[in-house]
Scaffold this motif. Structure first.
Motif, mmCIF file in Angstrom:
data_model
loop_
_atom_site.group_PDB
_atom_site.id
_atom_site.type_symbol
_atom_site.label_atom_id
_atom_site.label_comp_id
_atom_site.label_asym_id
_atom_site.label_seq_id
_atom_site.Cartn_x
_atom_site.Cartn_y
_atom_site.Cartn_z
ATOM 1 N N ALA A 33 -65.711 60.857 15.071
ATOM 2 C CA ALA A 33 -65.756 60.093 16.312
ATOM 3 C C ALA A 33 -67.013 59.232 16.340
ATOM 4 N N ASP A 35 -69.134 56.542 18.979
ATOM 5 C CA ASP A 35 -69.227 56.129 20.379
ATOM 6 C C ASP A 35 -69.460 54.619 20.494
ATOM 7 N N CYS A 69 -57.492 52.603 23.409
ATOM 8 C CA CYS A 69 -57.860 53.803 24.156
ATOM 9 C C CYS A 69 -57.102 53.820 25.475
ATOM 10 N N CYS A 74 -66.455 56.899 28.114
ATOM 11 C CA CYS A 74 -66.470 58.074 27.226
ATOM 12 C C CYS A 74 -65.635 59.266 27.692
ATOM 13 N N SER A 77 -61.706 58.885 28.129
ATOM 14 C CA SER A 77 -61.052 58.589 26.854
ATOM 15 C C SER A 77 -60.985 59.819 25.971
ATOM 16 N N ARG A 78 -62.076 60.536 25.866
ATOM 17 C CA ARG A 78 -62.124 61.717 24.999
ATOM 18 C C ARG A 78 -61.268 62.849 25.560
ATOM 19 N N ASP A 311 -64.110 55.896 20.817
ATOM 20 C CA ASP A 311 -63.542 56.245 22.120
ATOM 21 C C ASP A 311 -63.150 55.023 22.948
#
Length: 481
Positions: A33, A35, A69, A74, A77-78, A311
């Motif tokens: 992942a 950012d 996304c 953050c 999305s995660r 993300d």
């Protein structure tokens, strides 16, 4: 069968007949992942970006040109990706809500692999960054480096000793080793952990913070670029006819001490920020390379699924915006690369519309696991064999206004991306009444410079796209054979 007698003890030996294949070992998963990474990479055609390790991964896998996304910030999305559910199901639309508040029994992606015999580990930022965002049941052991302190973001005394908010300089250029920042530590920890878990099927999630603000990177990565040669934003105004709901005031960037509280940024600062973003991206590329090289050194590469994702995207001055938190293409489109054992098509691209919520079913299916109920994405496994086959007719994203709230938003912007258009409706969250619309024709206007939703000749198009939005993601997914 053979029956041997050794010292009066009968020993039964079973063996496989000649030519019979042993079942393949279950594939490992390396889940990377990053950012705030937009498609500013060499493998996506950026002529300036120095990203050799990500490019090398792309050459052995598949690059998804149209990956999106579900919400461009953050935590939401995660939460969506890791649960395989969309934001209105997770009820996570802000930075302060844990997905288990609404879904206490949900089985996350790594948790599902753990339930199926995998050793699951997390290093770095996989869920959201604060300590409350951890999810211990997802992992076989406690998360490592899951929370970033100020020293993980900065190394210079001038930034570390600032009073008040942790936000100091928006960039940092320091003559330090890679491990001085959090992402170098994450890379090092991942390399060390691989040796510990190499003998069992594993799901290893490795999350890197940069190029999230502040754009901090060691000096050698800054030196890769000539700031005078870096591309500047092509379109710096708000789209013509765009509703105020579509925009924001770049508050995330405004909080840094070297950024003015309002108004346009000085040209010199724009160049510095873009330079910092590129430098931070190359720094992360190097950390990714460290992990993949260790995977190869241990002889694990050929039996490991590698997926690299971001993300959400990011604005670097386009539309007069900095950071994310919109429904525009630059914020919702993300880099996505998958490389899997036995993948039929490698070193190729797919223009299929795919979504981050699709990763849960994709990885489960690639690992030979039965898909659990309740997932709201579509496995991309068929695309790895035939990237040009008919696929989804739309990808769905959303963003609330206001988005910093305690209970639920007042207005939700629901956005639909088809092959040719981006269509967004800003709806009253309670009643569904449409407050504003946006329509961008990507065939003629890929930079989204003009909202044409109000033009008379678009009335039929608006009607069709609005109906598609109403039907939702299920209506956009054809039967995959």
């Amino acid at each position: 069968m053979k029956l041997l007698v050794l010292s009066g003890v009968f020993v039964l030996l079973a063996f496989t007949s000649c030519g019979q294949e042993q079942p393949p070992a279950r594939p490992n998963v390396l889940f990377i992942a990053v950012d705030d990474l937009r498609v500013q990479l060499g493998c996506y055609g950026d002529p300036v970006a120095v990203t050799p390790n990500i490019n090398r991964l792309a050459a052995k896998g598949m690059v998804f040109n149209r990956a999106y996304c579900q919400q461009a910030v953050c935590n939401p999305s995660r939460a969506s990706l890791m649960t395989g559910r969309r934001p209105n199901t997770t009820r996570v639309w802000n930075l302060s809500t844990h997905f288990r508040e609404a879904l206490p029994q949900v089985v996350t992606l790594p948790q599902y692999f753990k339930q199926n015999g995998y050793h699951t580990r997390a290093i770095g930022k996989i869920y959201h960054d604060p300590a409350w965002a951890k999810d211990s049941v997802s992992w076989s052991a406690p998360e490592i480096l899951a929370v970033t302190g100020t020293k993980g973001k900065y190394t210079l005394d001038s930034n570390l000793n600032k009073k008040g908010s942790w936000k100091a300089g928006a960039t940092e250029r320091a003559n330090v080793e890679d491990e001085a920042y959090i992402d170098g530590k994450v890379s090092q920890a991942a390399v060390e952990l691989l040796s510990e878990i190499k003998d069992e099927p594993f799901f290893l999630a490795v999350g890197f913070r940069r190029p999230h603000l502040p754009f901090s990177a060691p000096e050698p990565y800054w030196e890769l670029y000539d700031p005078a040669a870096l591309p500047l934003p092509k379109f710096r105004q708000a789209p013509a006819n765009a509703p105020e709901l579509a925009l924001h005031h770049s508050d995330e960037l405004r909080g840094y001490r070297d950024i003015p509280d309002e108004g346009p940024l000085p040209e010199e600062k724009v160049r510095e920020l873009i330079h910092g973003y590129y430098a931070a991206t190359s720094y992360i590329d190097a950390q990714i390379g460290n992990v993949i090289r260790e995977l190869e050194r241990l002889g694990l590469r050929e039996n490991t699924i590698i997926v690299l994702w971001s993300d959400h995207g990011f604005h670097l001055g386009e539309h007069g915006l900095w950071s994310k938190t919109t429904n525009f293409e630059l914020d919702t489109r993300v880099p996505l690369i998958i490389s899997a054992p036995g993948q039929e098509a490698t070193g190729v691209r797919s223009d299929a519309l795919v979504e981050l919520v699709d990763l849960y079913p994709t990885l489960a299916e690639l690992a030979g696991l039965t898909l659990p109920a309740g997932l709201e994405g579509t496995s991309m496994k068929p695309l790895l064999a035939d990237p040009d086959q008919p696929w989804k007719t739309a990808a769905f994203s959303q963003f609330p206004r206001p988005w910093r709230y305690k209970k639920q938003p007042a207005i939700m912007g629901y956005s639909l991306r088809t092959a040719d258009y981006r269509y967004t409706e800003w709806q009253d969250f309670e009643t569904g009444e449409v407050e504003a619309r946006e329509l961008y024709d990507h065939r003629k206007d890929p930079l989204e410079t003009e909202n044409i939703a109000g033009k008379n000749e678009q009335a039929k198009n608006i009607e069709l796209l609005s109906q598609m939005l109403k039907e939702g993601w299920q209506g956009a997914v054809p039967e995959v054979k």
